[in-house]
Design a protein around this motif. Structure first.
Motif, PDB file in Angstrom:
ATOM      1  N   UNK A  58      35.722 -13.390  12.796  1.00 47.02           N
ATOM      2  CA  UNK A  58      34.948 -14.396  13.512  1.00 47.02           C
ATOM      3  C   UNK A  58      33.621 -13.819  13.999  1.00 47.02           C
ATOM      4  N   UNK A  59      33.652 -12.589  14.464  1.00 45.18           N
ATOM      5  CA  UNK A  59      32.425 -11.944  14.947  1.00 45.18           C
ATOM      6  C   UNK A  59      31.383 -11.872  13.840  1.00 45.18           C
ATOM      7  N   UNK A  60      31.787 -11.372  12.687  1.00 46.74           N
ATOM      8  CA  UNK A  60      30.834 -11.236  11.584  1.00 46.74           C
ATOM      9  C   UNK A  60      30.315 -12.600  11.154  1.00 46.74           C
ATOM     10  N   UNK A  61      31.212 -13.570  11.091  1.00 44.13           N
ATOM     11  CA  UNK A  61      30.788 -14.911  10.684  1.00 44.13           C
ATOM     12  C   UNK A  61      29.725 -15.434  11.642  1.00 44.13           C
ATOM     13  N   UNK A  62      29.939 -15.271  12.932  1.00 46.03           N
ATOM     14  CA  UNK A  62      28.986 -15.808  13.900  1.00 46.03           C
ATOM     15  C   UNK A  62      27.649 -15.075  13.833  1.00 46.03           C
ATOM     16  N   UNK A  63      27.692 -13.775  13.597  1.00 47.45           N
ATOM     17  CA  UNK A  63      26.441 -13.019  13.479  1.00 47.45           C
ATOM     18  C   UNK A  63      25.665 -13.426  12.231  1.00 47.45           C
ATOM     19  N   UNK A  98      25.793   0.719  14.432  1.00 44.49           N
ATOM     20  CA  UNK A  98      25.898   1.388  15.732  1.00 44.49           C
ATOM     21  C   UNK A  98      25.179   0.569  16.807  1.00 44.49           C
ATOM     22  N   UNK A  99      23.974   0.151  16.518  1.00 42.86           N
ATOM     23  CA  UNK A  99      23.218  -0.627  17.498  1.00 42.86           C
ATOM     24  C   UNK A  99      23.879  -1.979  17.742  1.00 42.86           C
ATOM     25  N   UNK A 100      24.380  -2.586  16.686  1.00 37.81           N
ATOM     26  CA  UNK A 100      25.045  -3.879  16.826  1.00 37.81           C
ATOM     27  C   UNK A 100      26.243  -3.779  17.757  1.00 37.81           C
ATOM     28  N   UNK A 101      27.101  -2.810  17.510  1.00 35.76           N
ATOM     29  CA  UNK A 101      28.294  -2.669  18.342  1.00 35.76           C
ATOM     30  C   UNK A 101      27.900  -2.358  19.789  1.00 35.76           C
ATOM     31  N   UNK A 129      22.060 -11.143  18.086  1.00 33.87           N
ATOM     32  CA  UNK A 129      21.931 -11.765  16.768  1.00 33.87           C
ATOM     33  C   UNK A 129      22.154 -10.698  15.697  1.00 33.87           C
ATOM     34  N   UNK A 130      22.099 -11.107  14.459  1.00 33.73           N
ATOM     35  CA  UNK A 130      22.389 -10.209  13.333  1.00 33.73           C
ATOM     36  C   UNK A 130      21.394  -9.043  13.271  1.00 33.73           C
ATOM     37  N   UNK A 131      21.799  -7.983  12.624  1.00 34.89           N
ATOM     38  CA  UNK A 131      20.952  -6.813  12.404  1.00 34.89           C
ATOM     39  C   UNK A 131      19.646  -7.235  11.723  1.00 34.89           C
ATOM     40  N   UNK A 132      18.541  -6.813  12.279  1.00 37.27           N
ATOM     41  CA  UNK A 132      17.194  -7.072  11.730  1.00 37.27           C
ATOM     42  C   UNK A 132      16.788  -8.540  11.782  1.00 37.27           C
ATOM     43  N   UNK A 137      25.388 -14.249  19.942  1.00 37.42           N
ATOM     44  CA  UNK A 137      26.801 -13.934  19.952  1.00 37.42           C
ATOM     45  C   UNK A 137      27.106 -12.918  21.051  1.00 37.42           C
ATOM     46  N   UNK A 138      28.285 -13.045  21.663  1.00 40.13           N
ATOM     47  CA  UNK A 138      28.748 -12.027  22.601  1.00 40.13           C
ATOM     48  C   UNK A 138      29.997 -11.354  22.031  1.00 40.13           C
TER      49      UNK A 138
END
Lengths: 251, 251, 251, 251, 251, 251, 251, 251
Positions: free
Chosen positions: A215-220, D214-217, D230-233, A229-230
């Motif tokens: 779910x996290x990846x999908x939302x991102x 790493x930054x995302x997490x 939000x998503x990477x980049x 996303x949180x």
């Protein structure tokens, strides 16, 4: 350099024992600790509607009670205890009798701030199992003085249930979307509205959900714009972010 | 509040236009930006032997040249450019003729600080392919004024090559271990010595090395005490950390 | 080839029953096991302040007690039992009455070495939940004869709490940073000081912290130089590494 | 059922060839496609300040030009092309001469809407290499009619650079934080302010940054409240979300 | 302590300048490096049929040529260069004219040892794309003096192709199974025979093969007993292991 | 045991040289290879509408041409070459002039079977960048004799585009859903229909899409029943599976 | 086609009611199930020294007892139950009184085959916590008729403990290396010997060991040749593979 | 706009109080919620043979009982409760006495629809531990009116057990393959048949099976065409998909 040291320095300048240039030099290296940050904090807390939030997981009951008491004595704002079990709540209530508890959301709420009722935050959740996280978000936002609408059980497998809520979608100023499994609800909602959507992935699911990662990846990766996303299961964070956003509208 | 504002305030106190208490109040909220942090930085740079390190990857040649020139003009310390290709170096050398280059380690070195020769840092590497990272570590430490011993090609598959270097192991004060593939060298060295070991996993390997992940995890899980780890291929970081540690001995 | 065999060989040379060249040949293939490694170990233990460290997780109480007794009898140094629960401690204390226990850090401490008080190691932790790991680090370093300062609860979300500790930051020779969640404290501290920082990611967090992976990756990718990292929750490893580093200063 | 069919049905009712109840039944199953969604879309676009956003990656130049032309002809709003290289821009400009291009951010901008200048969005970035993503965020927000302040190169390794910007931090209504490597900037900023922070991890880094993971997490696990990710980049996504949020304040 | 030092010591004993007990003490700490490990290595090389294996990836052509020459001069065994491209081979052949090259397997072979022809190793591969890895395994085993049977293109999607090779399955003493994608061939073969199976996952595949991870995990989880696994694409490792095993049968 | 051996055995029985019981014993251990599997294969190919599929990635042009020629000579069915670039196609066409090529889907098609037109397979794709995979699926299904409807560019961010296709959704017997990014389309479609949905995640996306992993996990965790999934970018596999399913309806 | 049908067919041929050619045709499609595979299995079991291995995890006690009884009745070989707890053992022993149990390795052993004592397999383990897996490997190999030497607690952090075992290393024909944490022991052993090494990663460790992943990856990336790997904690698999290999030497 | 509003609008048109064009405009924005979606759902349920499926994990017993009762009252179809423990079943049965329970598959079944017996679905499972998932699939398909054949314990390590079932393989119209560990069974079955195979990875295994990830990846990478995959342990999903597919054949 504490306040006394500073006073001595300024008095030295006043009494011309210390030159202005020397004062400048000394103040330039004024250590951080003497700058009265507490004041900044104080302001900050008042403005946010919380004096503090206690993340109860990983703290002992004794630690939680002590922190809660200290905060309650200081006064001036609501206090929220997240991820608290009922045992912790019982211990807190012995010391703070007006502490309330929501068992579903695992929240201890000590309402001390003035109760506002600002705008409209909509909390949507995909399935029955997502309710604890959704309620954590909703109650957090309510504690911050927001009016919260809840629409639960609107997973994308029955898209009409969501589409039948267009009124609430259009009346909200900020939307929190809570979903586990494949987390698709965030994208669908993000595509229907042009307001900020805060997405909360939950750990609801099994197998390749990998504890909420799916779910996290999908939302991102949402193909809809306007979705941020949180962390997984972070209902508090989403409710808080929604509250911060919603406050912007009232100034 | 810049220096001028501060001067005005202190002059006001000196001239008794401003009371000491009022001065305290105003200084309490003194914004961070006026505190002359540059000075702190200045001290820090002097002490470390570098005025600054330029991480060249992801910067344009123009950006790198501009930063290098500015730092070189300021003076007072060595300048290191990491992950620089030769094209970047050519551009830098046009402006800073004494800039040197190590093609293996992809380092630009502008030596301006006084050259020290402190203690002994030993840089060990497991295989020939680990050399660029090992050299990055060694040259970084040398730039910081350390004497560096190099022992390369001592992978654990030929444990006797390592064991034949006990002299160097015992003479070193800090040891940097550079290894890819399974990264076992860090554990073996950590077990032989009782000095700080800084381990650098490299991306050398293929398949299930997953770009250095295997070596990284191995080093983090070292069964030997006294091993800490930096990022994959981060020779600079290891050399720098070793340099910081080695400096402790001389005070 | 044990000591007796060696003696026979040398006596043979002395008595000219064995030629020098033959002795060289035999000694060249002298198996490792006969070289009295225990002696090396003995020296090593003395120098480190520990005769041995017992990693208690995954060992039976009987095994732990047996190892502890054997080490205690051998004498000559402190003994540390990590990840020990109180039941294990009770069993150890029955045999070794002066064994101490720190329940927070899950450490059994048998102090037999001479107590030193070397330099200053600063242990910083980000949150209350990181305390067990921070204490494991601090107590380990103390057992090695170091003076340890503790500054807890200085997470980056309240950066002023950290900034108000500049005195302690500047007085320390080595700094251990313990943080879970996003692990940002290591980078902030690494940017403030120019001394070795040993970073310990903790498993404090939930969801996308993936058991400490988020903090681990953040620390490995620190934009500040001078930070090296140990395994998740490895307070012992960080305290030990800090102790090794701090010892360098005294020689 | 298109508009003509609907007209026929209503005329049938008007002419009493079709009963009201029969009309209800037929309209109840009115297929989605006939409901003039374009109109909804039209409204939506007007309100957002964009008629549409073209994600150029993975589309051919021909496809992009065709879409841009169609949108430009429809009129009524700004058009944004993200992740466009200069070759694509050249092709677009041949057909749409007033198309502009920002090479750093890889954005094509066709400004057709009325230019507003709303509130203050602050875009912070940690390092020079994060600039393309930061600019993508800033320009996107500007295209939506927001006033954007930029503060670049404020990584946490030099925390004073950030702290010297308290004015801008306090004047902003929404903050976008762009950071690669360990992504700690989001947490530090989130701790300093009580406004919504939109965090953008970037793929800047190497080794265990794993392409921005790493930054995302780190950002998802921020110990500061009020941070969503939000998503990477995804600079566009952050700028857009910030724009949506900032618009709330003006109604 | 080199040979000369050792000779001096023994002569001292012989001449009674040094007591036996003193000699024992000094020899006890005899450093590793003096123990003539080369001799051990020499034996080892002879026995294995290789004087050395050169892993060419990540080495410069110059390095490879230099190593190859040195090994060739030393004599006494075959030399294998793995992951070598044809350019490297050309450079090697200029110095070592009898060097051979297999372009498919990217192997340089310098045959100097006596050619044996031992037992039967069977190399099975699942698909045409797995051939380079399969050939690397087969040629490695042949270089070690083994007779190798090859059965290629026997993926489990056409199980009869495998089942029609029961003769070869039963005649082999060791079997190397090379497969990408889902890597199921290893389990099927492991279930058909009662001899050691060495499984090599390959990076053949796309998407969720994740560079060979799918095949690797499948092979590690084989429901058939008697299967052990080497790294992704490590044909050399499998061939070498098979060769070691096969040699057992001849003693 | 080949056919001749079998004939000899049966003739032996016929001529009473071999007893029935002996024949039974010998036939019981009849090796697999002699059972005429080719015949089974032959039937299978005829029934599937393909004589064979050539996965071109990782094969040389020569290998592909050779396989294609052999299959074409054998006759009896269509031949499909997947993941073929145009250069490979040119080489194939020189030998097989009626070979066709679809550059978008990277498919070589040699149509030799009878052309059927069975039922309705619907191929939906989320975005323009998903087209190559969608076309690979559609053309594969068409080659198997199915009538294919295509509805492209129906991502969930504009849910009305999907909802306006209810006719096609209801007329299809099997649906292939192709989507990258968050892959939510599969769940939404799965919730709207009660027919088999074959979901194909694509590698379209960036950052935390991790090469299609986000879409893959989302589809596997679909909250809608009736969705099964193939590998990332595996348009062929989805089209083939849809073709197998659709064939069921005609018997 | 069962044996009776086959007999009828052959009798038809004998009595010339069925022609040889017709018999060939019918036998060509002879279904697999009638071929007396049990016989193949029978041979296989005899040769391996086990009639069967029961993997007890995930099976009910009833299922395990039933399988064990059936196998014991069939006779002819040893029976091994892996991952069995003592409760399961009690239930098995009620029916099979001579069943033995090793609590450390969680193995049930029913010894019915002839006891051999073949060659030398050496089982090395790195730490005390690896003992259960090491014993599982050792007992499995012993059940297959091998003589097993055990050398435990030889982790690479105390490399001399390993080096002091050169006798056992040189006398073994096959070596099983069991190690958790960083798994470096496999590489070191692989570098010391020229015999097959079977490496078993264990789940011993914490944090970034990720349940044995660190050791697994390290072993797969071993810089030493001659190492192949089995699944995490798969002591049985390693012992079995070692047993298969060791058997080669005796034929 | 509910039905009453719609009626008012149409009556307005009928009575010519509202013009046709005005009616068209108002109907164009007709909100989704008024379109009688329930009717669509109603049809859907009837056709599928289920009125609804209750996923019991993560729901309270009270919630499950309430949902089951409501669905049972509505009538018209079978009701399935998945992942239900026996306690939940007891509570359901108190209210719905004809509710049945399968403890192995953790399914509550309330049979209310007409019992069909359609075609042949074959459920294959690899090992005894996969039975719960296999039974969940089989019972789900049976509840949908399919005839289900079960062939269990046919793992690829004993390929003959599978090959002896060619009759059942050839008679099935759809095949569900359930396997844990390396999941190879799906590829082998997919290679033997030319019908749709639905593969279910299970979490059976340990170590590097990573909770079913190994089997999942293997199945997604199947070298056999015609295999699609559902989530780990998702027996229900596979049985449901198989049921949807099998229904195609009867229309």
């Amino acid at each position: 350099m504490n306040e006394d040291t500073l006073r001595l320095l300024l008095q030295g300048i006043k009494q011309r024992d210390v030159s202005v240039e020397e004062g400048i030099e000394r103040l330039k290296v004024l250590p951080f600790e003497d700058l009265g940050f507490a004041k900044v904090d104080y302001h900050r807390n008042i403005r946010q509607g919380f004096s503090e939030v206690i993340y109860c997981a990983g703290k002992t009951t004794e630690q939680i009670v002590a922190i809660a008491e200290k905060l309650a004595e200081r006064g001036g704002g609501n206090i929220l205890g997240t991820r608290a079990d009922s045992e912790v709540y019982q211990a807190v209530r012995e010391r703070i009798p007006d502490a309330e508890y929501n068992a579903l959301a695992h929240l201890i709420m000590i309402k001390r701030g003035k109760q506002e009722d600002r705008g409209n935050i909509l909390v949507l959740s995909a399935g029955t199992s997502d309710l604890p996280v959704a309620e954590e978000a909703a109650l957090t936002a309510e504690m911050m003085g927001n009016h919260v609408e809840r629409v639960y059980d609107t997973g994308v497998a029955g898209i009409h249930r969501l589409l039948s809520q267009t009124d609430k979608l259009s009346q909200a100023r900020v939307i929190v979307v809570v979903a586990g499994m494949e987390g698709a609800l965030a994208s669908v909602v993000g595509g229907l509205v042009d307001k900020p959507v805060i997405a909360v992935p939950t750990s609801v699911g099994y197998g390749a959900s990998f504890g909420g990662l799916a779910a996290l990846l999908a939302m991102l990766n949402s193909c809809a714009s306007g979705v941020s996303v949180v962390n997984i299961d972070n209902g508090f964070g989403a409710g808080y972010q929604a509250g911060l956003i919603n406050r912007l509208g009232e100034n």
